[in-house]
Design an enzyme around this catalytic site. Structure first.
Site, mmCIF file in Angstrom:
data_model
loop_
_atom_site.group_PDB
_atom_site.id
_atom_site.type_symbol
_atom_site.label_atom_id
_atom_site.label_comp_id
_atom_site.label_asym_id
_atom_site.label_seq_id
_atom_site.Cartn_x
_atom_site.Cartn_y
_atom_site.Cartn_z
ATOM 1 N N PRO A 68 -28.137 0.005 5.406
ATOM 2 C CG PRO A 68 -27.118 -2.668 5.898
ATOM 3 C CD PRO A 68 -28.745 -1.464 6.440
ATOM 4 C CG ASN A 118 -35.080 13.343 1.218
ATOM 5 O OD1 ASN A 118 -34.242 14.882 0.811
ATOM 6 N ND2 ASN A 118 -35.181 13.097 0.020
ATOM 7 C CE LYS A 154 -13.461 16.150 2.240
ATOM 8 N NZ LYS A 154 -12.641 14.614 1.918
ATOM 9 C CG HIS A 184 -25.910 16.646 2.894
ATOM 10 N ND1 HIS A 184 -26.330 18.112 1.943
ATOM 11 C CD2 HIS A 184 -26.058 15.912 1.951
ATOM 12 C CE1 HIS A 184 -26.780 18.096 0.853
ATOM 13 N NE2 HIS A 184 -26.744 16.292 1.261
ATOM 14 C CG ASP A 227 -10.247 7.505 1.496
ATOM 15 O OD1 ASP A 227 -10.967 8.289 1.181
ATOM 16 O OD2 ASP A 227 -10.174 6.867 2.991
ATOM 17 C CB THR A 242 -35.595 8.978 4.125
ATOM 18 O OG1 THR A 242 -36.489 9.572 3.314
ATOM 19 C CG2 THR A 242 -34.250 8.368 2.910
ATOM 20 C CB VAL A 257 -7.947 11.212 0.781
ATOM 21 C CG1 VAL A 257 -6.889 11.831 -0.966
ATOM 22 C CG2 VAL A 257 -6.798 12.657 0.981
ATOM 23 C CG ASP A 290 -25.585 8.708 1.503
ATOM 24 O OD1 ASP A 290 -26.493 9.814 1.455
ATOM 25 O OD2 ASP A 290 -26.812 7.859 1.385
#
Ligand code: GDP
Ligand code: IMO
Ligand code: MG
Length: 447
Positions: A312, A43, A23, A46, A341, A135, A422, A18
């Protein structure tokens, strides 16, 4: 000679997953002809954010979101056929037709319903502190069957094995007997349900099954560019992670040879992705964990909830001991540091530079979980930054304290931070020279 386009690249996680790999793969994939998943299965989760659109991919290579690239699911991936179909259908509703550009290796193994049953039953049977917190996607049991070699099903079997139905009957009978003996339950597992999944997989996915090993090696020789998309993260690697609290595959660039059938020597770039802090979902040692208000603040600011399970994520300071180890074993050429960020507004930010175990201070990452559980982080606190970073578009415009933080991380982990995140959007990515010439970041589509 000056490079004019990106050469073969692997994007992989340096941490416990993660990190923001999706990205980065999305950002890079317009520059590649082929994007390959080589490890793990559903599992993975993305995430790609483009303007107001958000996509979460589990099995399909993230590159399929771009028009140009072919998406390959390699031999080392364990594929839940229903999961792939669901993902394809979900994208089709949103106007993305994956069918013309998807290939699934005939050597890839199928995750069958009994793998998911076993994942759930075995986790339930473990006591609190031995439970892995998987997972529940059947990953470990499927890889275990692959290694056992007697009860595995591969895509080639769907197409070419005459006696598959009989073999499935016998596999299921064996699984039921084992589940009953080991767990006193088999969740109503029935051969007819497994055969129905297999028939559906053959009908809908048969057309995508190919010798992807031959395809990739030929494409590479012809000069096509390949992007390898790692799943999970190096701290979850079966050999090099926090065993046994790991996943069941080789998650770094070293997984490419086995998982894609392409020699790792074809790689020019190995981009390891990390966050500006650490997170972990599931059980296992986490030396820099902040089980306090600071950890909660990071979780809320970074929306740190699992993409696959919604759990979480545990949060803590950046761990340069773990990340330096991951950089070394992967020979990462660059680091992509995400979520800068998220740390805006913290008066100080911490970096763990060593572990203290009893009277010992160490900088090498220990192999024994029992030592990691006892390790105390040696944390260096650095000045934070108040400024929001989400509208920064050029690295040099980052506040001085943010740049000092990045410099410190670079010197501790031993690789240059070439990309900085960011914000979640495609456009919220800063690329530094010399990669900047090769990776133009798209204009913002944020409104
Ligand atoms: P992956 O499994 O490595 O692809 O990462 P995930 O998608 O599971 O989790 C990363 C999360 O962070 C996703 O929700 C991304 O949209 C988000 N994200 C990625 N980069 C950044 C960043 O630089 N800043 C912020 N705020 N979010 C980011
Ligand atoms: P991406 O690709 C975060 C974790 C699970 C659990 C352990 C074993 O999105 O980064 P498994 O189901 O693989 O047997 O679970 O590994 N895990 C991940 N954590 N991101 C992932 O993938 C993960 N893949 C597995 O939470 O602790
Ligand atoms: Mg994820």
């Amino acid at each position: 000679m000056t490079e004019t386009r990106l050469e073969n690249t692997c994007v992989f996680g340096l941490s416990w997953g993660d990190e923001g790999k999706g990205k980065i793969v999305d950002l890079l994939s317009p520059h590649f002809d082929i994007v390959v998943r080589y490890n793990g299965g559903a599992n993975a989760g993305h995430t790609v954010c483009v303007g107001s659109e958000k996509y979460a991919l589990h099995l399909l290579p993230t590159g399929v979101l771009q028009e140009s690239a072919v998406g390959v699911i390699g031999p080392g991936v364990v594929v839940d056929p229903l999961g792939v179909m669901e993902e394809m259908d979900g994208l089709a509703v949103r106007g993305i037709d994956v069918a013309p550009k998807l290939k699934i290796s005939e050597r890839a193994h199928l995750v069958m319903p009994y793998h998911k049953v076993e994942d759930r039953l075995s986790e339930r049977a473990l006591s609190g502190d031995t439970r892995i917190g998987t997972t529940s996607r059947g990953i470990g049991p499927c890889y275990a069957d692959k290694m056992r070699r007697t009860s595995a099903i591969r895509f080639a079997d769907l197409l070419y094995e005459d006696g598959l139905a009989d073999r499935v009957q016998s596999i299921v009978a064996g699984k039921k007997a084992y589940f009953q003996a080991a767990f006193g339950d088999d969740e109503g597992l029935a051969a007819k349900d497994v055969l129905a999944v297999i028939d559906k997989a053959r009908d809908r996915l048969g057309a995508f099954v190919a010798d992807t090993t031959d395809y990739l090696n030929s494409a590479e020789r012809l000069g096509q560019r390949i992007l390898f998309e790692g799943a999970n993260g190096l701290m979850l690697d079966i050999d090099h992670g926090t065993y046994p609290f790991v996943t069941s595959s080789s998650t770094g660039p070293h997984g490419i040879g086995a998982g894609a059938g392409v020699p790792g020597s074809v790689l020019r770039y190995r981009i390891g992705v990390a966050k500006a802090y650490s997170t972990r979902v599931g059980a296992g040692p986490f030396v820099t964990e902040l089980a306090d208000a600071t950890g909660d603040r990071i979780r809320e600011a970074g929306h740190e909830y699992g993409t696959t399970t919604g759990r979480p994520r545990r949060c803590g300071w950046f761990d340069a001991v773990a990340c330096g180890y991951a950089v070394r074993i992967s020979d990462a050429t660059h680091v992509s540091l995400m979520h800068l960020d998220t740390l805006s507004g913290f008066s100080e930010v911490g970096v763990c530079v060593a572990y203290r175990i009893g009277s010992e201070t160490i900088r090498a990452f220990p192999g024994a979980c029992s030592r990691l559980e006892r390790a105390e982080p040696v944390v260096e606190m650095m000045p934070g930054w108040d400024e929001g970073l989400r509208s920064v578009r050029v690295f040099e415009d980052l506040p001085a304290s943010t740049r000092a933080y990045i410099d410190r991380i670079e010197s501790l982990v031993g690789a240059p931070v070439a990309i900085v995140g960011v914000g979640p959007d495609r456009s919220q990515t800063l690329v530094r020279e010399p990669l900047k010439r090769l990776i133009p970041v798209p204009e913002s589509t944020l409104t």
